[in-house]
Design an enzyme around this catalytic site. Sequence first.
Site, mmCIF file in Angstrom:
data_model
loop_
_atom_site.group_PDB
_atom_site.id
_atom_site.type_symbol
_atom_site.label_atom_id
_atom_site.label_comp_id
_atom_site.label_asym_id
_atom_site.label_seq_id
_atom_site.Cartn_x
_atom_site.Cartn_y
_atom_site.Cartn_z
ATOM 1 C CB CYS A 399 -0.998 0.037 1.171
ATOM 2 S SG CYS A 399 -2.545 0.981 0.708
ATOM 3 C CG HIS A 525 -3.420 -3.333 2.981
ATOM 4 N ND1 HIS A 525 -2.370 -2.966 3.838
ATOM 5 C CD2 HIS A 525 -4.082 -2.358 2.781
ATOM 6 C CE1 HIS A 525 -2.500 -1.750 3.951
ATOM 7 N NE2 HIS A 525 -3.431 -1.360 3.350
ATOM 8 C CD GLU A 527 -1.076 -6.231 4.844
ATOM 9 O OE1 GLU A 527 -0.440 -6.440 3.732
ATOM 10 O OE2 GLU A 527 -1.224 -4.966 5.200
HETATM 11 N N1 GLN Z 1 -1.932 7.077 2.848
HETATM 12 C C1 GLN Z 1 -1.690 6.074 1.716
HETATM 13 C C2 GLN Z 1 -3.442 6.457 1.310
HETATM 14 O O1 GLN Z 1 -4.329 6.820 1.776
HETATM 15 C C3 GLN Z 1 -1.604 4.769 2.004
HETATM 16 C C4 GLN Z 1 -2.529 4.003 2.919
HETATM 17 C C5 GLN Z 1 -2.306 2.727 3.408
HETATM 18 O O2 GLN Z 1 -0.837 2.398 3.364
HETATM 19 N N2 GLN Z 1 -2.950 1.884 3.835
HETATM 20 O O3 GLN Z 1 -3.352 5.956 0.031
#
Ligand code: GLN
Length: 550
Positions: A399, A525, A527
């Site tokens: 992410c 994600h 994970e």
């Molecule tokens: N802050 C980033 C976004 O909002 C990544 C978010 C995250 O890593 N969950 O896109």
Amino acid sequence: MSSLFEKVQKQKTKFIFVTGGVCSSIGKGVLISSLGVLLKNSGYSISVAKWDPYLNVDPGTMSPLVHGEVFVTEDGAETDLDLGHYERVLGVYLTRDSSVSSGQIYQEILDNERKGKFLGRCIQVVPHVVDAIKNRLFNFALKEKTDFILIEIGGTVGDMEGLPFFEAIRQMKMEFGRHKLMHCHLSYVPLLPWTGETKTKPTQHSVVALKTAGLTPDALFLRSEKKISENAMKKLAMMCEVDRDLIFQVLTFKPSWQLFFALQDQKVNERIQEWFGVRKIKKANLNKWLKLLDIIKDSKKGIKIALIAKYVGSNDPYISIVQAIKTAGYHYKKDVEIVVIEAEGLEKTGYNGTSASWKQLKSVDGIVIPGGFDARGVKGKIFAARYAREKKIPFLGLCLGMQIMLIEFARDVLKLKGASSTEFDKDTKYPVISLLEEQKGVKKKGGTMRLGAYPCTVLPKTLAYKAYKKDLVKERHRHRYEFNNKFKDVFEKKGIVFSGIYKAKNLVEIAEIKNHPFMVGSQFHPEFKSYPLTSHPLFDLFMKAVINKK
Ligand code: GLN
């Protein structure tokens, strides 16, 4: 009695509630998942819910340092990390219906009040709040239709916020009777280091607190560091009014999967079935878990993976990632050491510097950059991505980690000076990561990101394809910002492959760097979909690259 209640009463579903006593963090989530594993592997269908007495609507807006990781379900609910434990261990997909908080209950009631549904009446905790809690559970049971539903009550008995939830259990005990419901209480039994004794008095007090709320537990689970003597168990049975046969010990195990066996040895599974009047008691088959424990025992140390973190101190903010890395390691019989490196520690002495954090980074075999929000630590994370790219160290960006990987590439390889995400630099000349139009007007914080599972088309002949071996996968999201397609061509020309795309909106889901053993970032994600019994394809291929390199 409501018609909902009557329907649930006729249905086969039985309820097991778990409350906690003495203090928090004694492992209710681990206990529930262990009970779930025993029942599931005995052939019962199960589902799980968590009742959180706090007033937040969900943990989405709570600090990961205070509350741990925010776990995201397939349908996009931002939930407590315990739901992650349940999904991983039980191999089920939970939904937003599994996560209930006082905040949601009050929101529902107050919305109805504004709509005029209570006209003329005074709204009270009993019956309105308690009924709303019970109805949530009844609707959940009718939807899930499982043999068992396990419900964890967050917090500790004695917390004011918990009272309506305890009252709901008390009422259901009266309404349903013994064969439909079981109340298990997990309590802490401290070990006094100066005498070497375990002490049961705090547990007795926590049961008194339960009784004040009208509940006598049906079973006691005692979390302790040392085996509790038979005498102490008998005393507890007498003082707490719980059958000696329904008092169990929960010692600390690493990995926690060992608890399944410890509970099995104490015949927990049989006792639960007896409680519910099951005539033909079934035994749990835990062979898969036994095999996993054998693999873990045989796994060798020697591999170190860096986790470039904003939060250092507890691993709870990154629990799913830690589990996913460990699992991928075990798949190759490696007991991976995870080195949590503070991102800000990489900033102080500049790129490739001499700080303690740089020393740590230089000692690892692979680098993972987890998700995150806001600018703190971003500079350090960009350094870590550059280091991984230049030194050809296997890298996995999750992410924010993918966004960092692309920002670094833009600055250093594409020479787009000051390239950034508009999250950190609103006026950057090169917004390689930016907001979609539809996110621009969003001011509300809770539940407004791109959340939950989206399909991702995987491009053939890429690392992503090599990992998944499939054209289409579904992975979970929790972010607002996206890769900015205006820059796609320049990135591709210089060696970035966009190997995963969400076709419906043409959004980048996976990016990878050519001519590198493994430098992959995902906007989702992965994970959240790694299970101890099956390592996740992306983590798995990352681990393979780490081991090959070593
Ligand atoms: N802050 C980033 C976004 O909002 C990544 C978010 C995250 O890593 N969950 O896109």
